[in-house]
Design an enzyme around this catalytic site. Structure first.
Site, PDB file in Angstrom:
ATOM      1  N   TYR A  30       0.836  -1.207   0.000  1.00  0.00           N
ATOM      2  CA  TYR A  30       0.000   0.000   0.000  1.00  0.00           C
ATOM      3  C   TYR A  30       0.876   1.265   0.000  1.00  0.00           C
ATOM      4  O   TYR A  30       0.358   2.373  -0.137  1.00  0.00           O
ATOM      5  CB  TYR A  30      -0.950   0.034   1.217  1.00  0.00           C
ATOM      6  CG  TYR A  30      -1.885  -1.147   1.334  1.00  0.00           C
ATOM      7  CD1 TYR A  30      -2.156  -1.966   0.238  1.00  0.00           C
ATOM      8  CD2 TYR A  30      -2.501  -1.455   2.539  1.00  0.00           C
ATOM      9  CE1 TYR A  30      -3.011  -3.056   0.357  1.00  0.00           C
ATOM     10  CE2 TYR A  30      -3.354  -2.540   2.650  1.00  0.00           C
ATOM     11  CZ  TYR A  30      -3.600  -3.334   1.561  1.00  0.00           C
ATOM     12  OH  TYR A  30      -4.446  -4.413   1.689  1.00  0.00           O
ATOM     13  N   TRP A  87       4.198  -9.598   0.363  1.00  0.00           N
ATOM     14  CA  TRP A  87       3.821  -9.436  -1.045  1.00  0.00           C
ATOM     15  C   TRP A  87       4.337 -10.614  -1.916  1.00  0.00           C
ATOM     16  O   TRP A  87       5.248 -11.334  -1.542  1.00  0.00           O
ATOM     17  CB  TRP A  87       4.331  -8.075  -1.564  1.00  0.00           C
ATOM     18  CG  TRP A  87       3.959  -7.824  -2.999  1.00  0.00           C
ATOM     19  CD1 TRP A  87       4.817  -7.625  -4.043  1.00  0.00           C
ATOM     20  CD2 TRP A  87       2.641  -7.779  -3.553  1.00  0.00           C
ATOM     21  NE1 TRP A  87       4.105  -7.461  -5.215  1.00  0.00           N
ATOM     22  CE2 TRP A  87       2.768  -7.552  -4.942  1.00  0.00           C
ATOM     23  CE3 TRP A  87       1.346  -7.926  -3.017  1.00  0.00           C
ATOM     24  CZ2 TRP A  87       1.669  -7.458  -5.796  1.00  0.00           C
ATOM     25  CZ3 TRP A  87       0.254  -7.842  -3.872  1.00  0.00           C
ATOM     26  CH2 TRP A  87       0.429  -7.607  -5.245  1.00  0.00           C
ATOM     27  N   TYR A  95       5.140  -5.522  -9.675  1.00  0.00           N
ATOM     28  CA  TYR A  95       4.336  -6.282 -10.636  1.00  0.00           C
ATOM     29  C   TYR A  95       5.227  -6.638 -11.828  1.00  0.00           C
ATOM     30  O   TYR A  95       5.125  -6.010 -12.880  1.00  0.00           O
ATOM     31  CB  TYR A  95       3.129  -5.455 -11.117  1.00  0.00           C
ATOM     32  CG  TYR A  95       2.131  -5.174 -10.030  1.00  0.00           C
ATOM     33  CD1 TYR A  95       1.137  -6.107  -9.708  1.00  0.00           C
ATOM     34  CD2 TYR A  95       2.169  -3.984  -9.312  1.00  0.00           C
ATOM     35  CE1 TYR A  95       0.210  -5.850  -8.711  1.00  0.00           C
ATOM     36  CE2 TYR A  95       1.243  -3.723  -8.295  1.00  0.00           C
ATOM     37  CZ  TYR A  95       0.276  -4.667  -8.009  1.00  0.00           C
ATOM     38  OH  TYR A  95      -0.638  -4.411  -7.004  1.00  0.00           O
ATOM     39  N   GLN A 129      -7.849 -13.619   5.071  1.00  0.00           N
ATOM     40  CA  GLN A 129      -8.499 -12.366   4.664  1.00  0.00           C
ATOM     41  C   GLN A 129      -8.969 -12.498   3.216  1.00  0.00           C
ATOM     42  O   GLN A 129      -8.160 -12.724   2.311  1.00  0.00           O
ATOM     43  CB  GLN A 129      -7.529 -11.185   4.803  1.00  0.00           C
ATOM     44  CG  GLN A 129      -8.231  -9.882   4.489  1.00  0.00           C
ATOM     45  CD  GLN A 129      -7.365  -8.633   4.608  1.00  0.00           C
ATOM     46  OE1 GLN A 129      -7.364  -7.805   3.706  1.00  0.00           O
ATOM     47  NE2 GLN A 129      -6.655  -8.473   5.709  1.00  0.00           N
ATOM     48  N   LYS A 138     -12.727   0.794   4.773  1.00  0.00           N
ATOM     49  CA  LYS A 138     -11.744   1.838   4.477  1.00  0.00           C
ATOM     50  C   LYS A 138     -12.465   3.148   4.242  1.00  0.00           C
ATOM     51  O   LYS A 138     -13.459   3.205   3.524  1.00  0.00           O
ATOM     52  CB  LYS A 138     -10.965   1.468   3.221  1.00  0.00           C
ATOM     53  CG  LYS A 138      -9.952   2.530   2.805  1.00  0.00           C
ATOM     54  CD  LYS A 138      -9.120   2.094   1.640  1.00  0.00           C
ATOM     55  CE  LYS A 138      -9.914   2.087   0.343  1.00  0.00           C
ATOM     56  NZ  LYS A 138      -9.085   1.661  -0.791  1.00  0.00           N
ATOM     57  N   PHE A 150     -11.372   7.603   3.992  1.00  0.00           N
ATOM     58  CA  PHE A 150     -10.474   8.727   4.216  1.00  0.00           C
ATOM     59  C   PHE A 150     -11.271   9.931   4.721  1.00  0.00           C
ATOM     60  O   PHE A 150     -10.732  11.024   4.812  1.00  0.00           O
ATOM     61  CB  PHE A 150      -9.728   9.083   2.922  1.00  0.00           C
ATOM     62  CG  PHE A 150      -8.802   7.993   2.471  1.00  0.00           C
ATOM     63  CD1 PHE A 150      -7.708   7.629   3.235  1.00  0.00           C
ATOM     64  CD2 PHE A 150      -9.035   7.313   1.281  1.00  0.00           C
ATOM     65  CE1 PHE A 150      -6.852   6.611   2.833  1.00  0.00           C
ATOM     66  CE2 PHE A 150      -8.175   6.306   0.869  1.00  0.00           C
ATOM     67  CZ  PHE A 150      -7.089   5.953   1.640  1.00  0.00           C
ATOM     68  N   ILE A 204     -15.562   7.646   8.709  1.00  0.00           N
ATOM     69  CA  ILE A 204     -14.760   6.821   9.628  1.00  0.00           C
ATOM     70  C   ILE A 204     -15.548   6.637  10.933  1.00  0.00           C
ATOM     71  O   ILE A 204     -15.663   5.532  11.453  1.00  0.00           O
ATOM     72  CB  ILE A 204     -13.379   7.475   9.898  1.00  0.00           C
ATOM     73  CG1 ILE A 204     -12.505   7.406   8.638  1.00  0.00           C
ATOM     74  CG2 ILE A 204     -12.669   6.806  11.088  1.00  0.00           C
ATOM     75  CD1 ILE A 204     -11.185   8.171   8.742  1.00  0.00           C
TER      76      ILE A 204
HETATM   77  P1  A2P Z   1     -14.404   7.523   1.456  1.00  0.00           P
HETATM   78  O1  A2P Z   1     -12.957   7.248   1.713  1.00  0.00           O
HETATM   79  O2  A2P Z   1     -14.627   8.758   0.672  1.00  0.00           O
HETATM   80  O3  A2P Z   1     -15.254   7.422   2.690  1.00  0.00           O
HETATM   81  P2  A2P Z   1     -14.387  -0.787   1.223  1.00  0.00           P
HETATM   82  O4  A2P Z   1     -14.145  -0.623   2.687  1.00  0.00           O
HETATM   83  O5  A2P Z   1     -15.432  -1.802   0.891  1.00  0.00           O
HETATM   84  O6  A2P Z   1     -13.128  -0.973   0.447  1.00  0.00           O
HETATM   85  O7  A2P Z   1     -15.036   0.593   0.698  1.00  0.00           O
HETATM   86  C1  A2P Z   1     -14.279   1.764   0.664  1.00  0.00           C
HETATM   87  C2  A2P Z   1     -15.034   2.825  -0.100  1.00  0.00           C
HETATM   88  O8  A2P Z   1     -16.290   3.104   0.536  1.00  0.00           O
HETATM   89  C3  A2P Z   1     -14.283   4.107  -0.186  1.00  0.00           C
HETATM   90  O9  A2P Z   1     -14.482   4.623  -1.486  1.00  0.00           O
HETATM   91  C4  A2P Z   1     -14.961   5.002   0.844  1.00  0.00           C
HETATM   92  O10 A2P Z   1     -14.915   6.343   0.449  1.00  0.00           O
HETATM   93  C5  A2P Z   1     -16.365   4.492   0.855  1.00  0.00           C
HETATM   94  N1  A2P Z   1     -17.014   4.553   2.166  1.00  0.00           N
HETATM   95  C6  A2P Z   1     -16.472   4.295   3.361  1.00  0.00           C
HETATM   96  N2  A2P Z   1     -17.374   4.402   4.348  1.00  0.00           N
HETATM   97  C7  A2P Z   1     -18.534   4.740   3.760  1.00  0.00           C
HETATM   98  C8  A2P Z   1     -19.850   5.006   4.248  1.00  0.00           C
HETATM   99  N3  A2P Z   1     -20.126   4.921   5.547  1.00  0.00           N
HETATM  100  N4  A2P Z   1     -20.797   5.357   3.345  1.00  0.00           N
HETATM  101  C9  A2P Z   1     -20.516   5.428   2.033  1.00  0.00           C
HETATM  102  N5  A2P Z   1     -19.311   5.190   1.516  1.00  0.00           N
HETATM  103  C10 A2P Z   1     -18.312   4.850   2.363  1.00  0.00           C
END
Ligand code: A2P
Length: 274
Positions: free
Chosen positions: A19, A50, A93, A154, A234, A236, A241
């Site tokens: 990452y 990796w 890669y 995972q 995930k 940001f 969050i």
């Molecule tokens: P963002 O970083 O703008 O919140 P996953 O965990 O399945 O990989 O999904 C990650 C994606 O879901 C990211 O694009 C994130 O965008 C978005 N995301 C994270 N939390 C939420 C939420 N509570 N509602 C909608 N989208 C979310």
């Protein structure tokens, strides 16, 4: 994001060398420790080996490199990120002149023994795998002289890809499933199959959410943890969050769990075509 997550209450941080942010993640953890907000032992950091580092002699130096970048003494969990190996070297890669991946023949059992040695050396508290299917898990579980079983696998897991058979197999063997893309991914076309519809638009998830005054995202996360799947959402975005952590003050009924299970399409967002 990591600092906001820790302040919010998250303790499990899912990282990887690949990452390319381990220096920042490590810094955030260390700053929170220095602030007195948490102790090192409160954090559960998962690192990943990796594909270019599967030869057994590379495993420990690779983990040591991750620890050096993180500036931590150990990871809580170290996992083999994928069951297939690429040619060792600087290219993450590696590809040939025709743009095809250059694979590398290695013995997963030998890689696993090197993982076991990392645990014995105290560099990883626990060891596990990722993206392993049942056959690959069985290879490790049936390895003569196995010292430590993988504690976790995972894999992609969410209401559109519920992994019923793998989940049952892992339950039988005390292997925890850690579900990645629990919200249906960021739909980045460079690595996501976007022909599968967005999970969070699902009418069932939204209708159930309405009943509890929760979002579809919170319902999707609650569904996973309620069936014993660890989630690593995930985001940001500070608000999201926090939103993704507000899933411990409600529970889904058995009927709702069944309704959500029925959404399974058996289609992956993350196809990992390599
Ligand atoms: P963002 O970083 O703008 O919140 P996953 O965990 O399945 O990989 O999904 C990650 C994606 O879901 C990211 O694009 C994130 O965008 C978005 N995301 C994270 N939390 C939420 C939420 N509570 N509602 C909608 N989208 C979310």
């Amino acid at each position: 994001s990591v600092k906001i997550a820790i302040d919010t209450g998250y303790r499990h941080i899912d990282g990887a060398f690949v990452y390319f942010n381990e220096h920042e993640v490590g810094q955030a953890i260390r700053e929170k420790i220095a602030e007195g907000k948490i102790k090192r032992e409160d954090i559960f950091y998962c690192g990943k080996l990796w594909n270019t580092c599967h030869p057994p002699e590379l495993v420990r130096p690779t983990l040591e490199k991750t620890l050096k970048i993180l500036q931590l003494d150990y990871v809580d969990l170290y996992i083999i990120e994928l069951p297939m190996a690429f040619k060792p070297g600087d290219a993450i890669y590696p590809k040939d002149e025709n743009g095809k991946f250059i694979y590398h023949e290695t013995d997963l059992c030998a890689t696993w023994e090197a993982m076991e040695a990392c645990k014995d050396a105290g560099l990883a508290k626990s060891i596990g795998v990722s993206n392993f299917n049942r056959r690959q898990l069985e290879m490790i579980l049936n390895k003569p002289g196995l010292k430590y079983k993988p504690v976790s696998n995972q894999v992609e897991c969410h209401p559109y890809f519920t992994q019923p058979k793998l989940l049952e197999f892992c339950r039988q063997h005390d292997i925890v499933i850690v579900g990645y893309s629990p919200l249906g991914t960021s739909r980045d076309e460079s690595w996501v199959n976007v022909s599968s519809p967005p999970l969070l638009n699902d009418p069932v998830l939204n209708a159930i959410g309405k009943k509890y005054n929760k979002t579809a995202a919170q319902v999707a996360l609650r569904f996973s943890i309620q069936r014993g799947v660890v989630v690593i959402p995930k985001s940001f975005n500070p608000q999201r969050i926090r939103e993704n952590f507000q899933i411990f003050d409600f529970s889904l009924t058995e009927k709702e769990m069944k309704e959500i299970e029925a959404l399974n399409k058996n289609v992956r967002y993350v196809e990992l075509l390599m």
